[in-house]
Write a protein that holds these residues in place. Structure first.
Motif: not given
Lengths: 114, 115
Positions: A35, A48, A31, A33
């Motif tokens: 931000y 994500s 996974y 991501y």
């Protein structure tokens, strides 16, 4: 200990230009991501990515943004036609398969839009 | 959406003393994880400690420990024997136990350590 890396550490661009922020997640993580943290504010989720597609995105992640995993190691965030308000610290994070895994953050890319 | 609240924008502590940073969260889920991250001036996010909601025992990591009160949805961080290097911004974060779920961060507490 494996770690998430990000390049460049600081990117300066002119408003309206496109930028690509690069990340190398931890190798066995699945996974990924992105931000964002505007100076003085909290860290906000953008997107994500799992199994080569977006699994979740926030309202911030509009058509201006895109993500890609062009090969087996890199994970990129592209910002088209940058705006002044895109100036922020952008963090990449990666995590394993199970929900028990922590997300490990990269050192961030500071984006300055002039 | 889940919310995380840190009601102390700034805290200070004398070197070698103990300080507690507060965090509350709101969720309807029963299975989740809570984290404290430290952000020094370099702005890198460094994991301090994590807590699984299904565990009643509070997590500890050397000088760092948490007080996890699930019913009250409270997750405070205690730093013992504070050191100058502990000075940083501290963020509380929540994530669901569902794979791949995002983190929800609080607004942070800026900790100053006084020599």
């Amino acid at each position: 200990e494996p770690e998430v890396t990000q390049t460049p550490s600081h990117q300066v661009t002119q408003m309206g230009q496109e930028v690509i922020l690069r990340c190398v997640p931890i190798s066995n993580h699945l996974y990924f991501y992105w931000y964002r943290q505007i100076l003085g504010q909290k860290v906000e989720f953008l997107v994500s990515f799992y199994n080569n597609e977006i699994s979740e995105k926030s309202e911030i992640f509009d058509d201006q943004f895109s993500v890609e995993r062009p090969d087996g190691s890199n994970f990129t965030l592209k910002i088209r036609s940058t705006k002044l308000e895109d100036s922020a610290m952008y963090f990449c994070a990666s995590g394993g398969l199970a929900g028990t895994d922590t997300q490990y953050f990269g050192p961030g890319t500071r984006l300055t839009v002039l | 959406a889940q919310t995380v609240t840190q009601s102390q924008p700034e805290m200070s502590v004398q070197e070698a003393e103990t300080v507690t940073l507060s965090c509350t969260y709101d969720t309807s889920e029963s299975d989740y994880y809570l984290f404290w991250y430290k952000q020094p001036p370099s702005r890198q996010m460094i994991l301090v400690i994590r807590q699984e909601a299904y565990k009643q025992q509070n997590a500890t990591e050397n000088r760092f420990s948490v007080n996890f009160q699930k019913a009250a949805k409270s997750f405070s961080l205690k730093i013992s024997d504070s050191q100058l290097g502990d000075a940083a911004m501290y963020f509380c974060a929540y994530r669901s136990a569902k794979p791949g779920n995002q983190f929800y961060f609080g607004t942070g507490t800026s900790l100053t350590v006084i020599p």
